[in-house]
Scaffold this motif. Structure first.
Motif, PDB file in Angstrom:
ATOM      1  N   ILE A  71       0.877  -1.253   0.173  1.00  0.00           N
ATOM      2  CA  ILE A  71      -0.153  -0.004   0.129  1.00  0.00           C
ATOM      3  C   ILE A  71       0.947   1.235   0.109  1.00  0.00           C
ATOM      4  CG2 ILE A  71      -1.801   1.174   1.187  1.00  0.00           C
ATOM      5  CD1 ILE A  71      -2.515  -1.330   2.523  1.00  0.00           C
ATOM      6  N   ALA A  72       0.564   2.091  -0.917  1.00  0.00           N
ATOM      7  CA  ALA A  72       1.390   3.320  -0.915  1.00  0.00           C
ATOM      8  C   ALA A  72       0.507   4.693  -0.936  1.00  0.00           C
ATOM      9  CB  ALA A  72       2.499   3.381  -2.226  1.00  0.00           C
ATOM     10  N   HIS A  73       0.922   5.930  -0.523  1.00  0.00           N
ATOM     11  CA  HIS A  73       0.311   6.955  -0.466  1.00  0.00           C
ATOM     12  C   HIS A  73       0.881   7.852  -1.317  1.00  0.00           C
ATOM     13  CE1 HIS A  73      -1.168  10.754   1.590  1.00  0.00           C
ATOM     14  NE2 HIS A  73      -2.449  10.190   0.840  1.00  0.00           N
ATOM     15  N   SER A  74       0.123   8.907  -2.088  1.00  0.00           N
ATOM     16  CA  SER A  74       0.756  10.102  -2.944  1.00  0.00           C
ATOM     17  C   SER A  74       2.117   9.618  -3.643  1.00  0.00           C
ATOM     18  CB  SER A  74       0.740  10.995  -1.759  1.00  0.00           C
ATOM     19  OG  SER A  74       1.004  12.343  -2.354  1.00  0.00           O
ATOM     20  N   VAL A  75       3.136  10.450  -3.304  1.00  0.00           N
ATOM     21  CA  VAL A  75       4.162  10.263  -4.089  1.00  0.00           C
ATOM     22  C   VAL A  75       4.772   9.195  -3.637  1.00  0.00           C
ATOM     23  CG1 VAL A  75       6.735  11.309  -4.132  1.00  0.00           C
ATOM     24  CG2 VAL A  75       4.801  12.647  -4.156  1.00  0.00           C
ATOM     25  N   GLY A  76       4.766   8.228  -2.495  1.00  0.00           N
ATOM     26  CA  GLY A  76       5.238   6.967  -2.194  1.00  0.00           C
ATOM     27  C   GLY A  76       4.769   6.113  -3.130  1.00  0.00           C
ATOM     28  N   GLY A  77       3.397   6.537  -3.670  1.00  0.00           N
ATOM     29  CA  GLY A  77       2.775   5.499  -4.643  1.00  0.00           C
ATOM     30  C   GLY A  77       3.428   5.397  -6.041  1.00  0.00           C
ATOM     31  N   THR A  78       3.731   6.622  -6.595  1.00  0.00           N
ATOM     32  CA  THR A  78       4.120   6.718  -7.578  1.00  0.00           C
ATOM     33  C   THR A  78       5.767   6.105  -7.710  1.00  0.00           C
ATOM     34  OG1 THR A  78       3.005   9.044  -7.942  1.00  0.00           O
ATOM     35  CG2 THR A  78       4.908   8.755  -9.379  1.00  0.00           C
ATOM     36  N   ILE A  79       6.624   6.389  -6.614  1.00  0.00           N
ATOM     37  CA  ILE A  79       7.648   5.828  -6.546  1.00  0.00           C
ATOM     38  C   ILE A  79       7.640   4.207  -6.394  1.00  0.00           C
ATOM     39  CG2 ILE A  79       9.904   5.768  -5.363  1.00  0.00           C
ATOM     40  CD1 ILE A  79       9.465   8.835  -4.638  1.00  0.00           C
ATOM     41  N   LEU A  80       6.940   3.761  -5.685  1.00  0.00           N
ATOM     42  CA  LEU A  80       6.533   2.419  -5.488  1.00  0.00           C
ATOM     43  C   LEU A  80       6.263   1.608  -6.776  1.00  0.00           C
ATOM     44  CD1 LEU A  80       6.891  -0.133  -3.870  1.00  0.00           C
ATOM     45  CD2 LEU A  80       4.237   0.225  -3.159  1.00  0.00           C
ATOM     46  N   ILE A  81       5.309   2.199  -7.341  1.00  0.00           N
ATOM     47  CA  ILE A  81       5.016   1.711  -9.028  1.00  0.00           C
ATOM     48  C   ILE A  81       6.579   1.660  -9.612  1.00  0.00           C
ATOM     49  CG2 ILE A  81       3.742   2.244 -11.062  1.00  0.00           C
ATOM     50  CD1 ILE A  81       1.357   3.260  -9.305  1.00  0.00           C
ATOM     51  N   HIS A  82       7.042   2.899  -9.786  1.00  0.00           N
ATOM     52  CA  HIS A  82       8.150   2.462 -10.598  1.00  0.00           C
ATOM     53  C   HIS A  82       9.359   1.823 -10.202  1.00  0.00           C
ATOM     54  CE1 HIS A  82       6.719   6.081 -12.841  1.00  0.00           C
ATOM     55  NE2 HIS A  82       7.827   6.368 -13.525  1.00  0.00           N
ATOM     56  N   VAL A  83       9.676   1.572  -8.830  1.00  0.00           N
ATOM     57  CA  VAL A  83      10.339   0.482  -8.443  1.00  0.00           C
ATOM     58  C   VAL A  83       9.911  -0.861  -8.780  1.00  0.00           C
ATOM     59  CG1 VAL A  83      11.334  -0.634  -6.294  1.00  0.00           C
ATOM     60  CG2 VAL A  83      11.220   1.884  -6.575  1.00  0.00           C
ATOM     61  N   LEU A  84       8.745  -1.325  -8.315  1.00  0.00           N
ATOM     62  CA  LEU A  84       8.113  -2.346  -9.019  1.00  0.00           C
ATOM     63  C   LEU A  84       8.260  -2.610 -10.532  1.00  0.00           C
ATOM     64  CD1 LEU A  84       4.826  -2.434  -6.802  1.00  0.00           C
ATOM     65  CD2 LEU A  84       6.925  -3.971  -6.488  1.00  0.00           C
ATOM     66  N   ALA A  85       8.162  -1.822 -11.302  1.00  0.00           N
ATOM     67  CA  ALA A  85       8.180  -2.017 -12.702  1.00  0.00           C
ATOM     68  C   ALA A  85       9.816  -1.912 -13.507  1.00  0.00           C
ATOM     69  CB  ALA A  85       7.644  -0.491 -13.472  1.00  0.00           C
ATOM     70  N   LYS A  86      10.631  -1.359 -12.505  1.00  0.00           N
ATOM     71  CA  LYS A  86      11.942  -1.626 -13.009  1.00  0.00           C
ATOM     72  C   LYS A  86      12.702  -2.710 -12.518  1.00  0.00           C
ATOM     73  CE  LYS A  86      12.637   3.295 -13.824  1.00  0.00           C
ATOM     74  NZ  LYS A  86      13.229   4.592 -13.512  1.00  0.00           N
ATOM     75  N   GLN A  87      12.393  -3.263 -11.197  1.00  0.00           N
ATOM     76  CA  GLN A  87      13.113  -4.364 -10.543  1.00  0.00           C
ATOM     77  C   GLN A  87      12.568  -6.017 -10.438  1.00  0.00           C
ATOM     78  OE1 GLN A  87      14.254  -3.470  -6.696  1.00  0.00           O
ATOM     79  NE2 GLN A  87      14.968  -1.375  -7.491  1.00  0.00           N
ATOM     80  N   GLN A  88      11.214  -6.101 -10.759  1.00  0.00           N
ATOM     81  CA  GLN A  88      10.826  -7.299 -10.549  1.00  0.00           C
ATOM     82  C   GLN A  88      11.052  -7.870  -9.476  1.00  0.00           C
ATOM     83  OE1 GLN A  88       8.227  -8.863 -12.649  1.00  0.00           O
ATOM     84  NE2 GLN A  88       8.152  -6.853 -13.701  1.00  0.00           N
ATOM     85  N   PRO A  89      10.635  -7.421  -8.077  1.00  0.00           N
ATOM     86  CA  PRO A  89      11.179  -8.045  -6.811  1.00  0.00           C
ATOM     87  C   PRO A  89      11.031  -9.590  -6.823  1.00  0.00           C
ATOM     88  CG  PRO A  89       9.696  -6.165  -6.649  1.00  0.00           C
ATOM     89  CD  PRO A  89       9.789  -6.280  -7.782  1.00  0.00           C
ATOM     90  N   LYS A  90      11.543 -10.350  -6.058  1.00  0.00           N
ATOM     91  CA  LYS A  90      11.387 -11.648  -5.694  1.00  0.00           C
ATOM     92  C   LYS A  90      10.230 -12.265  -5.155  1.00  0.00           C
ATOM     93  CE  LYS A  90      16.259 -12.828  -6.201  1.00  0.00           C
ATOM     94  NZ  LYS A  90      17.696 -13.504  -5.635  1.00  0.00           N
ATOM     95  N   PRO A  91       9.706 -11.608  -4.039  1.00  0.00           N
ATOM     96  CA  PRO A  91       8.232 -12.289  -3.520  1.00  0.00           C
ATOM     97  C   PRO A  91       7.478 -11.730  -4.487  1.00  0.00           C
ATOM     98  CG  PRO A  91       9.754 -10.451  -2.056  1.00  0.00           C
ATOM     99  CD  PRO A  91      10.291 -10.456  -3.228  1.00  0.00           C
ATOM    100  N   ARG A  92       6.442 -12.541  -4.481  1.00  0.00           N
ATOM    101  CA  ARG A  92       5.198 -12.541  -5.476  1.00  0.00           C
ATOM    102  C   ARG A  92       4.294 -11.971  -4.243  1.00  0.00           C
ATOM    103  NH1 ARG A  92       3.406 -14.943 -10.134  1.00  0.00           N
ATOM    104  NH2 ARG A  92       1.338 -14.884 -10.186  1.00  0.00           N
ATOM    105  N   PHE A  93       3.788 -10.630  -4.665  1.00  0.00           N
ATOM    106  CA  PHE A  93       2.860  -9.825  -3.834  1.00  0.00           C
ATOM    107  C   PHE A  93       1.690 -10.280  -4.119  1.00  0.00           C
ATOM    108  CE2 PHE A  93       6.639  -7.421  -4.256  1.00  0.00           C
ATOM    109  CZ  PHE A  93       7.081  -7.350  -2.906  1.00  0.00           C
ATOM    110  N   GLY A  94       0.640  -9.955  -2.954  1.00  0.00           N
ATOM    111  CA  GLY A  94      -0.669 -10.249  -3.018  1.00  0.00           C
ATOM    112  C   GLY A  94      -1.307  -9.103  -3.574  1.00  0.00           C
ATOM    113  N   GLY A  95      -1.119  -7.964  -3.786  1.00  0.00           N
ATOM    114  CA  GLY A  95      -1.770  -6.724  -4.433  1.00  0.00           C
ATOM    115  C   GLY A  95      -0.999  -5.584  -4.158  1.00  0.00           C
ATOM    116  N   LEU A  96      -1.391  -4.578  -5.094  1.00  0.00           N
ATOM    117  CA  LEU A  96      -0.726  -2.922  -4.737  1.00  0.00           C
ATOM    118  C   LEU A  96      -2.159  -2.196  -4.909  1.00  0.00           C
ATOM    119  CD1 LEU A  96       1.516  -1.240  -4.966  1.00  0.00           C
ATOM    120  CD2 LEU A  96       1.406  -1.248  -7.553  1.00  0.00           C
ATOM    121  N   PHE A  97      -1.859  -1.522  -3.586  1.00  0.00           N
ATOM    122  CA  PHE A  97      -3.155  -0.449  -3.364  1.00  0.00           C
ATOM    123  C   PHE A  97      -2.464   1.007  -3.220  1.00  0.00           C
ATOM    124  CE2 PHE A  97      -3.999  -4.921  -2.235  1.00  0.00           C
ATOM    125  CZ  PHE A  97      -5.395  -4.980  -2.386  1.00  0.00           C
ATOM    126  N   VAL A  98      -2.700   1.723  -4.331  1.00  0.00           N
ATOM    127  CA  VAL A  98      -2.354   2.968  -4.440  1.00  0.00           C
ATOM    128  C   VAL A  98      -3.345   4.205  -4.139  1.00  0.00           C
ATOM    129  CG1 VAL A  98      -0.815   4.592  -5.868  1.00  0.00           C
ATOM    130  CG2 VAL A  98      -0.449   2.026  -5.879  1.00  0.00           C
TER     131      VAL A  98
END
Length: 183
Positions: A71-98
């Motif tokens: 879950i991310a709020h405001s600018v934190g949401g924008t940055i988190l979306i970009h981090v996820l899009a660039k890195q493909q993190p190892k854990p498989r997440f249950g959902g993204l709520f922005v």
């Protein structure tokens, strides 16, 4: 074992302690004891940058279990979306709520450190459920931004909430309901 939730704060002086902590408290009440909310303080909250927040978020994401909720709020949401899009993190997440994320790019806000949001969808983890929330009475980030984000992430569920401000009036019940119904 309680399901992990990572809440990424927004930006601005005092946001962690005075503003987004109220969102976290509401979320904890709404989700109940089967969820554990982690709320790390991001560096330089009063002058955020992708360069400063990306390593902190990468460490947080790597420490989560499979199925964790983001879950991310405001600018934190924008940055988190970009981090996820660039890195493909190892854990498989249950959902993204922005919540109330500004759109960076044409029609939205400019940014030196965050790339254009229009191309993020292809880089996001496949199959990740994404929900975008925006208060119709948000006077910080115009409501048009959620529609621009929805164009950039066509599979996202969009929820525009009447009479809700940038902080969703500190009421995370709609977000919690979607988390709980998603399992």
């Amino acid at each position: 074992m309680a399901r992990q939730v990572l809440f990424v704060q927004g930006a601005g002086e005092g946001v962690y302690d005075c503003w987004d902590s109220k969102l976290v408290a509401s979320l904890e009440r709404e989700l109940g004891e089967n969820y554990t909310v982690r709320y790390p303080r991001m560096p330089n909250e009063d002058d955020p940058s992708y360069a400063a927040w990306e390593p902190a978020l990468t460490r947080e994401l790597a420490s989560l279990d499979d199925g964790a909720i983001l879950i991310a709020h405001s600018v934190g949401g924008t940055i988190l979306i970009h981090v996820l899009a660039k890195q493909q993190p190892k854990p498989r997440f249950g959902g993204l709520f922005v919540i109330a994320a500004p759109f960076i790019g044409e029609g939205g806000w400019p940014s030196d450190g965050i790339g254009d949001c229009k191309d993020v969808s292809e880089g996001l983890p496949p199959g990740l459920p994404i929900y975008l929330y925006h208060g119709a009475a948000d006077d910080v980030v115009p409501t048009a931004h959620v529609h621009l984000c929805a164009k950039a992430i066509p599979h996202a569920v969009v929820r525009t909430l009447d009479r809700r401000d940038h902080q969703l009036n500190n009421d995370m019940s709609d977000v919690a309901r979607d988390i709980l119904s998603a399992g």
